[in-house]
Write a protein that holds these residues in place. Structure first.
Motif, PDB file in Angstrom:
ATOM      1  N   ARG A 344       0.800  -1.185  -0.087  1.00 41.84           N
ATOM      2  CA  ARG A 344       0.032   0.018  -0.028  1.00 41.84           C
ATOM      3  C   ARG A 344       0.891   1.243   0.074  1.00 41.84           C
ATOM      4  O   ARG A 344       0.776   1.931   0.899  1.00 41.84           O
ATOM      5  N   TYR A 431     -16.388  -2.144   6.389  1.00 45.75           N
ATOM      6  CA  TYR A 431     -15.272  -1.930   5.468  1.00 45.75           C
ATOM      7  C   TYR A 431     -14.482  -0.532   5.980  1.00 45.75           C
ATOM      8  O   TYR A 431     -13.629  -0.178   5.184  1.00 45.75           O
ATOM      9  N   TYR A 480      -5.967  -5.649  -3.290  1.00 41.57           N
ATOM     10  CA  TYR A 480      -6.527  -5.275  -1.987  1.00 41.57           C
ATOM     11  C   TYR A 480      -5.878  -3.870  -1.454  1.00 41.57           C
ATOM     12  O   TYR A 480      -6.542  -3.165  -1.061  1.00 41.57           O
ATOM     13  N   LYS A 484      -7.661  -0.333  -1.323  1.00 40.74           N
ATOM     14  CA  LYS A 484      -7.664   0.434   0.037  1.00 40.74           C
ATOM     15  C   LYS A 484      -7.036   1.874   0.032  1.00 40.74           C
ATOM     16  O   LYS A 484      -7.521   2.620   0.808  1.00 40.74           O
ATOM     17  N   ASN A 485      -5.779   1.825  -0.626  1.00 38.73           N
ATOM     18  CA  ASN A 485      -5.194   3.092  -0.519  1.00 38.73           C
ATOM     19  C   ASN A 485      -5.777   4.237  -1.397  1.00 38.73           C
ATOM     20  O   ASN A 485      -5.658   5.140  -1.196  1.00 38.73           O
ATOM     21  N   ALA A 489     -12.877  -0.349  -0.998  1.00 37.16           N
ATOM     22  CA  ALA A 489     -12.978  -1.623  -0.540  1.00 37.16           C
ATOM     23  C   ALA A 489     -13.221  -2.477  -1.659  1.00 37.16           C
ATOM     24  O   ALA A 489     -13.726  -2.195  -2.742  1.00 37.16           O
TER      25      ALA A 489
END
Length: 649
Positions: A344, A431, A480, A484-485, A489
């Motif tokens: 990330r 989430y 993923y 997320k970054n 989600a």
């Protein structure tokens, strides 16, 4: 009419105190707050509080010092610790010293309210029990009401260790009725492996040599409960001896034990989740560091190969090998991008992007190489714009497409779709998303599907169900991390034989999408002065040679301090700075700020093998003109330089 409980909040964050005050006052609690230890002690001296919510770290003293003062002045006042530490040692130490519970920041309002209610209920119960022991005038009805409405199990044992009383919470927790257990020994409900530990604990109470304040053990779920399918439940057991004074010699005799059993399954789950998150963070840091160093090495290799190829004719026999080296470097760069995605490591070039166009173009590109798969694309009628790094989102989609292709060895269908979704509060909470409109990108295959066990680990790094040499286990982990970054989600649904569906959720932007114009591979030249800043001598050497091949005058600096000194000395004589982001001492962000203080018009390109915690994006937001990721190809570097120097930004 009984007055509402009085609660003290102690936290050095003013906004945190204000938020908690509003939350608790909405539940009819009387609330006071303090932002330092001394203010808290002053309030504690003047007011008898029913509950204290206490931060571990305060500007003038530790929360543990205040806890000790509270326990001396009012030992029955429950204290709930709140902590933002990833290491829970301080919170656990507080529990051992008498704190009621702890909550880790950030926490959900319902979690706090539940803990507050439990603490106040238990504190009230203990005060009522003390009144019974001292005054013997508390009515049975009120006592039973309090006991039966607390979520913890209240119990008493006789001198032989048999239950004489159990609150009705035992039915919810263990699935057994009170009547089933009254008269039976406590060992009936204790897991066989923990019976010796429980026996020692109760004997300790019998002897009066109290070493531990509580005991963690597993109890058997002996019946069906509405919310539990486990065979065991982990609890915290607390107890105190019940004594009578013998008439003939005045000595105390143990006649039984009373105590509390608290369900700590959720606490154990959160501890496991915390340890898992710490492990993932450590792996991410390691992966990011490896990718950074590896990209620097690739930069050196690619630079050497480029310099050689520029001096050779296309017909030279060595050109075939140099071209192959470029291909190998491109493959290695793809692998490091997977590592960076998992770590990330930030978004490099964020632009308003039409997700419909991105899905179409990526699917078309993938479909050319996978003829055995039929791809169906159904997008939202109008454009859906998200602010994203296009290359990283392409990487996410390709990873999902490859995963689907590998799940359909005999061919199949891949269904892609986009739409705008308004997510409910429950989904956002689960989430950790902000309530707003989201672009939903769905990727559905007709493959073999996954069982529950594999589904639970699908986004773990290095986890793969594929045979050797068919997967690194990083594809979905990096997908993923990237999603997320981007503030989104990713979810997955799958059943054996029914295929799989991945849903990506990304925040919708109101901006107009920027058209992505691919590089034509042309190498452009110039004659301006470029300052190249990097702490790696190899990068400086290769970078200087490449830039000089392009016709530029090159000045190098191997530290942030040297770069600032050169800009201060030469000023406008420097036309462009190519700045490494991660350097010892003065890092790229600080160097950029210093350069802009000295010469605000200076054009700067940020360069790095990776970005840590979004540092590159923060520097870009402060006015940096461009970003280029190592290893970069010469045409990409030359065109980016010319775009900035020619004013075509």
């Amino acid at each position: 009419m009984a007055s509402s409980p009085v609660i003290l909040i102690v936290d050095d964050e003013v906004r945190m105190c204000a938020s908690l005050e509003a939350l608790l006052q909405g539940r009819n609690y009387q609330v006071s707050s303090a932002n330092c230890g001394q203010d808290a002690l002053t309030l504690l001296k003047a007011t008898q509080f029913d509950l204290v919510i206490l931060d571990v770290h305060l500007p003038d003293m530790l929360g543990h010092e205040i806890l000790n003062r509270i326990k001396i002045k009012s030992p029955d006042t429950p204290v709930i610790f709140i902590t933002g530490d990833t290491n829970l040692d301080s919170a656990l130490s507080a529990l051992r010293n008498g704190a009621y519970d702890y909550i880790r920041k950030p926490f959900e309002p319902d979690e706090l309210i539940k803990t507050v209610e439990n603490a106040l209920a238990q504190g009230s119960l203990l005060r009522e029990k003390e009144a019974i022991d001292n005054q013997l005038n508390l009515s049975e009805e009120r006592y039973r009401y309090l006991v039966q409405n607390i979520p913890d199990i209240i119990y008493t044992l006789d001198a032989d260790g048999k239950f004489t009383f159990l609150s009705e919470a035992v039915e919810h927790l263990l699935g057994s009725t009170v009547d089933d257990l009254i008269g039976k020994p406590y060992s009936t409900i204790v897991c066989e492996a923990d019976r010796e530990k429980a026996h020692w604990f109760f004997n300790e109470r019998r002897s009066g040599d109290r070493i531990s304040s509580g005991l963690e053990l597993r109890l058997k779920v002996t019946g069906k409960t509405p919310s539990r399918e486990d065979r065991f439940v982990t609890v915290e057991l607390k107890s105190m001896g019940i004594y009578e004074t013998a008439i003939f010699d005045g000595k105390k005799q143990l006649v039984g034990t009373h105590g509390v059993i608290r369900d700590i399954n959720e606490r154990k789950r959160l501890q496991t989740q915390l340890h898992s998150a710490q492990r993932m963070e450590a792996l991410g840091t390691l992966a990011g560091g490896i990718a950074h160093d590896f990209n620097n090495l690739l930069m050196g290799i690619q630079g050497r190969a480029t310099l050689m190829s520029m001096d050779l004719d296309e017909s030279h026999p060595h050109m075939e090998h140099l071209t192959a080296i470029d291909e190998y470097i491109r493959s290695a760069k793809d692998l490091t991008n997977q590592l960076l995605g998992f770590a990330r490591g930030g978004k490099y070039e964020v632009k308003p992007t039409n997700i419909n166009e991105l899905v179409h173009s990526t699917a078309t590109m993938f479909g050319r190489t996978r003829k055995e798969i039929t791809i169906h694309v159904e997008t939202h009628d109008g454009p859906i714009v998200v602010e994203a790094d296009r290359r990283q989102l392409e990487q996410v989609l390709i990873n999902l497409f490859v995963n689907a292709w590998q799940a359909m060895p005999d061919g199949g269908e891949l269904h892609l779709g986009t739409e705008i979704a308004v997510l409910d509060d429950e989904f956002c909470m689960a989430y950790q998303l902000e309530p707003r409109r989201y672009a939903r990108v769905s990727v559905t295959d007709t493959g073999i599907g996954m069982d529950t066990k594999n589904l639970s680990r699908i986004f773990d790094p290095f986890f793969t169900t594929k045979e050797k040499n068919r997967g690194t286990g990083l594809g979905l982990a990096s997908a993923y991390g990237i999603v997320k970054n981007h503030g989104g989600a990713i979810t997955v649904f799958s059943e054996i034989g029914q295929g799989s569906t991945f849903n990506i959720y990304l925040p919708v932007s109101e901006k107009t999408a920027v058209l992505d114009i691919p590089s034509d591979g042309k190498i452009t030249q110039g004659s301006e002065t470029v300052l190249l800043v990097d702490d790696e001598d190899m990068i400086l050497e290769i970078g200087r040679a490449l830039l000089e091949k392009l016709g530029y005058r090159v000045i190098t600096a191997n530290s942030g301090d040297d770069a600032v000194e050169i800009v201060q000395r030469m000023g406008s004589a420097i036309d462009l700075v190519i700045l490494d982001m991660v350097m010892p001492g003065m890092g790229g962000g600080e160097v950029f700020d210093r350069i802009h203080q000295i010469w605000p018009q200076m054009r700067v390109i940020l360069s790095s093998g990776y970005t840590l915690d979004g540092q590159a994006q923060l520097i870009m937001q402060r006015g940096c003109n461009g970003f280029i990721q190592k290893p970069f190809i010469l045409s990409e570097l030359s065109q980016k330089i010319r775009q900035l120097l020619d004013g075509d930004k």
